[in-house]
Motif scaffolding. Sequence first.
Motif, PDB file in Angstrom:
ATOM      1  N   PRO A  71       0.037  10.939   3.649  1.00 19.60           N
ATOM      2  CA  PRO A  71      -1.068  10.013   3.886  1.00 19.60           C
ATOM      3  C   PRO A  71      -0.879   9.200   5.165  1.00 19.60           C
ATOM      4  CG  PRO A  71      -0.274   9.844   1.621  1.00 19.60           C
ATOM      5  CD  PRO A  71       0.717  10.675   2.366  1.00 19.60           C
ATOM      6  N   ARG A  72      -2.000   8.943   5.828  1.00 21.21           N
ATOM      7  CA  ARG A  72      -2.032   8.137   7.046  1.00 21.21           C
ATOM      8  C   ARG A  72      -2.909   6.914   6.796  1.00 21.21           C
ATOM      9  NH1 ARG A  72      -3.830  13.178  10.945  1.00 21.21           N
ATOM     10  NH2 ARG A  72      -1.827  14.297  11.025  1.00 21.21           N
ATOM     11  N   TYR A  73      -2.390   5.758   7.112  1.00 22.71           N
ATOM     12  CA  TYR A  73      -3.014   4.484   6.747  1.00 22.71           C
ATOM     13  C   TYR A  73      -3.183   3.640   7.998  1.00 22.71           C
ATOM     14  CZ  TYR A  73      -2.734  -0.299   4.629  1.00 22.71           C
ATOM     15  OH  TYR A  73      -2.909  -1.612   4.279  1.00 22.71           O
ATOM     16  N   LEU A  74      -4.418   3.206   8.274  1.00 20.92           N
ATOM     17  CA  LEU A  74      -4.696   2.298   9.390  1.00 20.92           C
ATOM     18  C   LEU A  74      -4.848   0.895   8.830  1.00 20.92           C
ATOM     19  CD1 LEU A  74      -5.337   1.829  12.391  1.00 20.92           C
ATOM     20  CD2 LEU A  74      -7.734   2.389  11.872  1.00 20.92           C
ATOM     21  N   MET A  75      -3.928   0.009   9.182  1.00 20.47           N
ATOM     22  CA  MET A  75      -3.813  -1.285   8.523  1.00 20.47           C
ATOM     23  C   MET A  75      -4.754  -2.332   9.120  1.00 20.47           C
ATOM     24  SD  MET A  75       0.345  -1.496   8.107  1.00 20.47           S
ATOM     25  CE  MET A  75       0.281  -2.680   6.755  1.00 20.47           C
ATOM     26  N   TYR A 135       2.736   7.104   5.988  1.00 22.55           N
ATOM     27  CA  TYR A 135       2.901   6.393   7.256  1.00 22.55           C
ATOM     28  C   TYR A 135       1.652   5.593   7.594  1.00 22.55           C
ATOM     29  CZ  TYR A 135       7.099   9.119   7.918  1.00 22.55           C
ATOM     30  OH  TYR A 135       8.336   9.660   7.745  1.00 22.55           O
ATOM     31  N   ALA A 136       1.873   4.416   8.175  1.00 19.81           N
ATOM     32  CA  ALA A 136       0.776   3.546   8.582  1.00 19.81           C
ATOM     33  C   ALA A 136       0.830   3.299  10.086  1.00 19.81           C
ATOM     34  CB  ALA A 136       0.839   2.221   7.835  1.00 19.81           C
ATOM     35  N   LEU A 137      -0.340   3.070  10.663  1.00 20.17           N
ATOM     36  CA  LEU A 137      -0.443   2.581  12.027  1.00 20.17           C
ATOM     37  C   LEU A 137      -0.716   1.083  11.944  1.00 20.17           C
ATOM     38  CD1 LEU A 137      -2.681   5.368  13.631  1.00 20.17           C
ATOM     39  CD2 LEU A 137      -0.193   5.059  13.900  1.00 20.17           C
ATOM     40  N   GLY A 138       0.243   0.279  12.369  1.00 20.37           N
ATOM     41  CA  GLY A 138       0.077  -1.166  12.392  1.00 20.37           C
ATOM     42  C   GLY A 138      -0.207  -1.648  13.799  1.00 20.37           C
ATOM     43  N   GLY A 139      -0.579  -2.921  13.927  1.00 22.22           N
ATOM     44  CA  GLY A 139      -0.753  -3.499  15.243  1.00 22.22           C
ATOM     45  C   GLY A 139      -2.032  -3.110  15.948  1.00 22.22           C
ATOM     46  N   PHE A 140      -3.043  -2.649  15.184  1.00 20.37           N
ATOM     47  CA  PHE A 140      -4.362  -2.429  15.762  1.00 20.37           C
ATOM     48  C   PHE A 140      -5.295  -3.545  15.320  1.00 20.37           C
ATOM     49  CE2 PHE A 140      -3.030   2.071  16.325  1.00 20.37           C
ATOM     50  CZ  PHE A 140      -3.399   2.208  17.658  1.00 20.37           C
ATOM     51  N   SER A 141      -6.392  -3.700  16.064  1.00 13.81           N
ATOM     52  CA  SER A 141      -7.373  -4.744  15.790  1.00 13.81           C
ATOM     53  C   SER A 141      -6.720  -6.129  15.818  1.00 13.81           C
ATOM     54  CB  SER A 141      -8.064  -4.512  14.434  1.00 13.81           C
ATOM     55  OG  SER A 141      -9.235  -5.270  14.320  1.00 13.81           O
ATOM     56  N   VAL A 142      -5.835  -6.324  16.782  1.00 15.38           N
ATOM     57  CA  VAL A 142      -5.175  -7.625  16.956  1.00 15.38           C
ATOM     58  C   VAL A 142      -5.532  -8.229  18.308  1.00 15.38           C
ATOM     59  CG1 VAL A 142      -3.259  -7.161  15.382  1.00 15.38           C
ATOM     60  CG2 VAL A 142      -3.063  -6.478  17.791  1.00 15.38           C
ATOM     61  N   GLY A 143      -6.675  -7.796  18.860  1.00 14.91           N
ATOM     62  CA  GLY A 143      -7.136  -8.355  20.113  1.00 14.91           C
ATOM     63  C   GLY A 143      -7.345  -7.361  21.229  1.00 14.91           C
ATOM     64  N   PRO A 171      11.805   3.877  -8.972  1.00  9.48           N
ATOM     65  CA  PRO A 171      11.385   5.280  -8.938  1.00  9.48           C
ATOM     66  C   PRO A 171       9.889   5.490  -9.089  1.00  9.48           C
ATOM     67  CG  PRO A 171      12.379   4.762 -11.059  1.00  9.48           C
ATOM     68  CD  PRO A 171      12.584   3.560 -10.194  1.00  9.48           C
ATOM     69  N   ASP A 172       9.161   4.503  -9.651  1.00  6.54           N
ATOM     70  CA  ASP A 172       7.717   4.679  -9.848  1.00  6.54           C
ATOM     71  C   ASP A 172       6.919   4.016  -8.721  1.00  6.54           C
ATOM     72  OD1 ASP A 172       8.359   2.090 -10.522  1.00  6.54           O
ATOM     73  OD2 ASP A 172       7.064   2.003 -12.290  1.00  6.54           O
ATOM     74  N   GLN A 173       7.572   3.813  -7.594  1.00  4.36           N
ATOM     75  CA  GLN A 173       6.927   3.195  -6.433  1.00  4.36           C
ATOM     76  C   GLN A 173       7.394   3.924  -5.180  1.00  4.36           C
ATOM     77  OE1 GLN A 173       8.534  -0.609  -4.769  1.00  4.36           O
ATOM     78  NE2 GLN A 173       6.581  -1.484  -5.437  1.00  4.36           N
ATOM     79  N   VAL A 174       6.465   4.164  -4.240  1.00  5.02           N
ATOM     80  CA  VAL A 174       6.854   4.787  -2.971  1.00  5.02           C
ATOM     81  C   VAL A 174       6.741   3.769  -1.848  1.00  5.02           C
ATOM     82  CG1 VAL A 174       6.263   7.135  -3.647  1.00  5.02           C
ATOM     83  CG2 VAL A 174       4.519   5.687  -2.567  1.00  5.02           C
ATOM     84  N   LEU A 175       7.447   4.054  -0.769  1.00  2.00           N
ATOM     85  CA  LEU A 175       7.550   3.147   0.375  1.00  2.00           C
ATOM     86  C   LEU A 175       6.975   3.837   1.603  1.00  2.00           C
ATOM     87  CD1 LEU A 175       8.817   0.349   1.164  1.00  2.00           C
ATOM     88  CD2 LEU A 175      10.899   1.615   1.767  1.00  2.00           C
ATOM     89  N   PHE A 176       5.989   3.207   2.240  1.00  2.00           N
ATOM     90  CA  PHE A 176       5.401   3.727   3.469  1.00  2.00           C
ATOM     91  C   PHE A 176       6.018   3.024   4.673  1.00  2.00           C
ATOM     92  CE2 PHE A 176       0.902   5.383   2.193  1.00  2.00           C
ATOM     93  CZ  PHE A 176       1.459   6.172   1.208  1.00  2.00           C
ATOM     94  N   ALA A 177       6.201   3.760   5.765  1.00  2.00           N
ATOM     95  CA  ALA A 177       6.676   3.202   7.029  1.00  2.00           C
ATOM     96  C   ALA A 177       5.485   2.793   7.900  1.00  2.00           C
ATOM     97  CB  ALA A 177       7.547   4.205   7.761  1.00  2.00           C
ATOM     98  N   ILE A 178       5.749   1.964   8.912  1.00  2.00           N
ATOM     99  CA  ILE A 178       4.695   1.453   9.800  1.00  2.00           C
ATOM    100  C   ILE A 178       5.077   1.725  11.250  1.00  2.00           C
ATOM    101  CG2 ILE A 178       3.359  -0.560  10.517  1.00  2.00           C
ATOM    102  CD1 ILE A 178       4.066  -1.853   7.812  1.00  2.00           C
ATOM    103  N   VAL A 179       4.171   2.357  11.982  1.00  2.00           N
ATOM    104  CA  VAL A 179       4.377   2.660  13.395  1.00  2.00           C
ATOM    105  C   VAL A 179       3.779   1.547  14.241  1.00  2.00           C
ATOM    106  CG1 VAL A 179       3.854   4.262  15.273  1.00  2.00           C
ATOM    107  CG2 VAL A 179       4.372   5.148  12.979  1.00  2.00           C
ATOM    108  N   GLN A 180       4.588   0.979  15.125  1.00  2.03           N
ATOM    109  CA  GLN A 180       4.131  -0.014  16.095  1.00  2.03           C
ATOM    110  C   GLN A 180       4.202   0.590  17.502  1.00  2.03           C
ATOM    111  OE1 GLN A 180       2.661  -2.789  15.536  1.00  2.03           O
ATOM    112  NE2 GLN A 180       3.133  -3.235  13.392  1.00  2.03           N
ATOM    113  N   GLY A 181       3.774  -0.181  18.484  1.00  2.00           N
ATOM    114  CA  GLY A 181       3.802   0.308  19.858  1.00  2.00           C
ATOM    115  C   GLY A 181       2.664  -0.175  20.714  1.00  2.00           C
TER     116      GLY A 181
END
Length: 368
Positions: A239-243, A209-217, A177-187
């Motif tokens: 919150p929006r997070y760029l990973m 929410y996070a944007l994953g899969g950027f800066s991978v080439g 309960p003292d921790q939250v879970l963020f999702a990750i958007v791919q594409g």
Amino acid sequence: MFSFRLQSTDDLARRGTITTPHGLIETPIFMPVGTQGTVKGITPEQLKGINAQIILGNTYHLALRPGDELVAELGGLHKFMAWDGPILTDSGGFQVFSLAEIRKITDDGVKFRSHIDGRLLELTPEKAVKIQENLGSDIAMVLDECPPADADEKHIRRAINRTLMWAERCRNAHTRPDQVLFAIVQGGVHVNLRAECAKPLTDMDFPGYALGGFSVGEGPEVMHALLPPCAALLPEHKPRYLMGVGRPEDLLAGVAAGIDMFDCVMPTRNGRNSFAFTGEGTLRMRNSCHRRDSRPLESDCPCYTCVHFSRAYLHHLFHSKEMLGPTLLSLHNLAYYLRLMASARSAIENRTFAAFHRDCLARWKRPT
């Protein structure tokens, strides 16, 4: 216990505050990376001294060594590493895909061999959540599949479907309960595929929410063009997070697109390799031009490195292979990144972010 408040905007750029059990986070924010329970070469007290608000821990590395159950037994990651501020942990999926020499991915999870000792291990969505619950971070991340930049559409769609399936399993497994879970958007580099991934995830109503899969080439110009439409796919009130994106120009492009959170190993990795980030561009302290230079890295930087040491001294440390050199340069680089984000926050509040952004880019392009 956890909340996000959007305080002001300037076009797409956002200024906000995240509340966590271990304190407030002013956004936009850069998160120093503490891969193995330490930001390399930097003490927690030094991190506080440069106004670090949240740090990132790595699930993959900590699960392998010393082990998440041992960290839990010793009081959790905050106590283990003597950091009483907020912590975000990634799911470990990216490291499995990038570091494991042998791996097999199925809908159940990923089987892989440890890059440390070759042990055969398995990471499932449920296991990724359990590890992060044992670590006790404030923000945990779902397990996702990150396709490479050159993946074809069939590969990306398969990764999206798996990411969605795993996100739901992570949400169902998460109980702390003292921790939250963020999702990750791919594409990948396809906005339509990002939208196909984002819609089901936003329907699941994650706290962030996070944007994953950027800066991978894919190249920075491509990423910069994609960030505004991709950020717009994410809920405005969360919150929006760029990973894993970390050049200063990339951070400001992200802020301009409406991103709130960033992390990257670049300031510390580059610091260990004699590269310094400054408001006038980058410096390489091994270069002979610094040998007799009595100036600090930056005259207006209040960090410990700039207040006490000259470029000549830093040049000497790197040529002497003294461990203090990487520490001092890493400390300055992190301080610079955090000051850049603080300046961005002020510019958003004053509705001058576009001018601030232009000025930064112009100064970075000048020869140093």
